[in-house]
Scaffold this active site. Structure first.
Site, short mmCIF file in Angstrom:
data_model
loop_
_atom_site.label_atom_id
_atom_site.label_comp_id
_atom_site.label_asym_id
_atom_site.label_seq_id
_atom_site.Cartn_x
_atom_site.Cartn_y
_atom_site.Cartn_z
CE LYS A 1 -4.18 -1.98 1.65
NZ LYS A 1 -5.30 -2.00 0.74
CG HIS B 1 -13.79 -0.13 5.30
ND1 HIS B 1 -14.33 -0.63 6.45
CD2 HIS B 1 -13.33 -1.19 4.60
CE1 HIS B 1 -14.20 -1.95 6.44
NE2 HIS B 1 -13.60 -2.31 5.33
CG ASN C 1 -14.69 -4.92 10.05
OD1 ASN C 1 -15.82 -5.37 9.84
ND2 ASN C 1 -13.83 -4.70 9.06
N1 LIG Z 1 -12.62 -8.60 0.44
C1 LIG Z 1 -13.31 -7.97 1.38
O1 LIG Z 1 -14.26 -8.48 1.94
C2 LIG Z 1 -12.94 -6.56 1.73
C3 LIG Z 1 -13.89 -5.72 2.34
C4 LIG Z 1 -13.55 -4.40 2.62
C5 LIG Z 1 -12.28 -3.95 2.32
N2 LIG Z 1 -11.36 -4.80 1.75
C6 LIG Z 1 -10.03 -4.27 1.45
O2 LIG Z 1 -9.99 -3.92 0.09
C7 LIG Z 1 -8.67 -4.15 -0.43
C8 LIG Z 1 -8.75 -5.07 -1.62
O3 LIG Z 1 -9.46 -6.22 -1.28
P1 LIG Z 1 -9.69 -7.42 -2.31
O4 LIG Z 1 -10.42 -8.48 -1.56
O5 LIG Z 1 -10.24 -6.90 -3.57
O6 LIG Z 1 -8.15 -7.84 -2.51
P2 LIG Z 1 -7.42 -8.90 -3.45
O7 LIG Z 1 -6.19 -9.22 -2.73
O8 LIG Z 1 -8.34 -9.98 -3.85
O9 LIG Z 1 -7.10 -8.05 -4.76
C9 LIG Z 1 -6.13 -7.06 -4.77
C10 LIG Z 1 -5.71 -6.69 -6.19
O10 LIG Z 1 -4.65 -5.76 -6.07
C11 LIG Z 1 -3.72 -6.04 -7.09
N3 LIG Z 1 -2.42 -5.46 -6.75
C12 LIG Z 1 -1.46 -5.97 -5.95
N4 LIG Z 1 -0.39 -5.13 -5.93
C13 LIG Z 1 -0.71 -4.08 -6.72
C14 LIG Z 1 -0.03 -2.90 -7.09
N5 LIG Z 1 1.19 -2.62 -6.66
N6 LIG Z 1 -0.65 -2.03 -7.93
C15 LIG Z 1 -1.90 -2.29 -8.39
N7 LIG Z 1 -2.58 -3.40 -8.06
C16 LIG Z 1 -1.99 -4.28 -7.24
C17 LIG Z 1 -3.70 -7.53 -7.20
O11 LIG Z 1 -3.19 -7.93 -8.46
C18 LIG Z 1 -5.18 -7.85 -7.03
O12 LIG Z 1 -5.85 -7.86 -8.27
C19 LIG Z 1 -7.85 -4.66 0.73
O13 LIG Z 1 -7.22 -3.58 1.35
C20 LIG Z 1 -8.91 -5.23 1.66
O14 LIG Z 1 -8.51 -5.23 3.01
C21 LIG Z 1 -11.67 -6.07 1.44
#
Ligand SMILES: NC(=O)c1ccc[n+]([C@@H]2O[C@H](COP(=O)([O-])OP(=O)(O)OC[C@H]3O[C@@H](n4cnc5c(N)ncnc54)[C@H](O)[C@@H]3O)[C@@H](O)[C@H]2O)c1
Length: 512
Positions: free
Chosen positions: A200, A243, A293
């Protein structure tokens, strides 16, 4: 005229036209209503009642029956609580957080990370006619994000809430790639990459290099510190948390997380954007778990303690649903993902210590290959994403071998709801959010907390904080210190105060 004529088939004449047929139709409808509402929403049952009583009567008599029923419903606690929530929601959407009125209008959005969240955020933006650029590091991931957005649009077409052509037109508002092309023209950039601080930080630095000077940058993180991320930015004042909840197109809540250095303008821009996306924004301070959460965590962990104590998981889930929740705690853990929930539990324990120490049953489960719905097995079995019933073999997986007992539903209710009320009181006392309304909106819109109860703290106020305090104290003697009523609960109990009376919605919500 104009209306299509109803065809009277033999079957429909038998059902509508004869007393036994009508009784059968009404009985079936009643059963379906009860199944869908758990008996918690009186209006649909009342409608069926009016239909039954009005059969064969004059129009005047039927109108009279209807009027009386509406009068009865209007004074029901369910109606009052739903109106209460409606007013909270409308107030939040009118923007008590907007002291300066300087929210920027977002013409274009950029989303970094095209996973389920990034794809979901892009879809909601395009659905609401905002142009979106989605960036990931791999072409396959971009394609995955686009496919996710398309499948949500397809669902809307299937449900006939959107015409196919219109869905296609909005889908075309999303473009994607592996470079930062177009990100410089975005008014808001939402980072939704993997939940790892180092990644991040690197992404945010890159974003800061390419964005327009007046753009707002937001992170969709669930568990990382907004201030921690802000530390790597040259302009932390235009950075905040935004969020979204999963699935993005269905969950109405967005937590806008104000970091220590976030400006009012940035908060307002993100909250106004959330509203434009059809969401309800709640503004929180940067603290572990933010609002939802933080409060939900202890409830799910408590469900783990119930397993360690020997209670029957399926019966616990049923009792929690009977209280009015959309699903039981174990079914919800399956939905979140056992790995994700385990990780979140770990983070909360690190932040808050003993009272959030993960229940042993959940720790044991987190090490297994059961990941919940996405892996086909968790507390329940799933096929093609659909639940196929409770799976008792989960007990062995948790190293729990004793026979299970059915708990008293009132005990389950108190164990799960009181631990959340106590945590919500902490959240208010610490100023993580500014009002009891924020807590109630957050829990209803972010977790589906029983709407007919008006919200978590409305429930506490209606039950009486004195009773909440006494019940917490009793549980702290039998179940552990984590139930000890916090000072705010004790004070309200002593003075006869309420959460909503003590923490009313205030203009200061933007600066909790
Ligand atoms: N999944 C959930 O239920 C949920 C709910 C709320 C918030 N979040 C948050 O949202 C965010 C994403 O969640 P997700 O479930 O979609 O994650 P994920 O890990 O499934 O997907 C993340 C994506 O980011 C990409 N990525 C990785 N490094 C990168 C970079 N340097 N530049 C650009 N893209 C990059 C990956 O290729 C992937 O496609 C996280 O911070 C997570 O905590 C998730």
């Amino acid at each position: 005229a104009g209306r299509p004529r109803r065809r009277h088939t033999f079957g429909s004449r038998l059902l509508d036209g004869t007393p036994p047929g009508r009784a059968l139709v009404l009985r079936t409808a009643r059963r379906q209503v009860l199944k869908r509402t758990g008996g918690h929403y009186p209006a649909p049952l009342k409608i069926l009642d009016v239909v039954r009583k009005g059969w064969g009567r004059s129009v005047a008599e039927r109108l009279e029956l209807e009027a009386r029923a509406v009068g009865e419903l209007a004074v029901s606690p369910e109606c009052k609580n739903l109106l209460f929530l409606f007013r909270l929601r409308e107030a939040a959407r009118k923007g008590p957080w907007a002291p300066s009125g300087r929210a920027a209008d977002v013409g274009k959005l950029a989303v970094i990370g095209a996973g389920p969240m990034g794809g979901g955020i892009a879809q909601v933006a395009a659905y609401n006619s905002i142009r979106v650029r989605m960036k990931d590091i791999q072409h396959e991931a971009v394609a995955g994000g686009l496919a996710h957005a398309r499948s949500v649009f397809d669902g809307a077409v299937r449900r006939r809430s959107l015409r196919r052509r219109e869905a296609a037109r909005r889908m075309r508002l999303i473009s994607g790639g592996v470079d930062y092309a177009g990100v410089g023209r975005a008014g808001v950039v939402v980072e939704a990459v993997v939940e790892r601080m180092a990644v991040k930080e690197a992404v945010l630095r890159e974003v800061e290099d390419v964005v327009a000077p007046d753009a707002v940058i937001a992170s969709n993180t669930s568990s990382l510190s907004i201030d921690g991320m802000a530390a790597v930015l040259e302009h932390p004042e235009r950075f905040a948390g935004m969020h979204f909840f999963n699935p993005v197109h269905r969950m109405p809540l967005v937590e806008v997380v104000r970091g220590a250095k976030t400006s009012d303008d940035a908060v307002e821009t993100l909250a106004a954007l959330a509203i434009r996306l059809g969401k309800v924004p709640v503004i929180t301070r940067d603290a572990p778990g933010f609002l939802v959460n933080r409060i939900l965590g202890p409830c799910l962990n408590e469900a783990g303690h119930l397993l360690d104590e020997g209670w029957d998981a399926h019966a616990v889930d049923r009792a929690w649903k009977r209280f009015g929740m959309p699903m039981g705690p174990y079914r919800l853990i399956d939905e979140i993902g056992i790995d994700v929930a385990g990780h979140a539990g770990q983070t909360m324990a690190e932040a808050f210590g003993d009272r959030m120490a993960p229940a042993p049953a959940l720790v044991a489960l987190a090490g297994t290959e059961r990941l919940g719905r996405k892996s086909g097995r968790g507390f329940y079995r799933y096929a093609k994403g659909r639940e196929k019933g409770f799976d008792p073999s989960v007990y062995a997986e948790m190293q729990l071998f004793s026979a299970r007992s059915r708990p008293d539903p009132a005990h389950v209710r108190d164990r799960l709801v009181l631990v959340m009320i106590n945590e919500a009181a902490r959240v208010l006392a610490e100023g993580v959010v500014g009002s009891a309304a924020d807590v109630d909106l957050g829990m209803v819109m972010g977790t589906g907390f029983a709407p007919f109860r008006g919200g978590l703290l409305k429930y506490a106020d209606d039950r009486g904080v004195a009773d909440v305090a006494t019940s917490l104290a009793a549980l702290s003697r039998t179940c552990g210190d984590r139930y000890a009523p916090v000072p705010l609960v004790e004070e309200l109990a002593r003075t006869g105060g309420t959460f909503h009376g003590t923490f009313p919605t205030a203009k200061s919500a933007a600066r909790p």
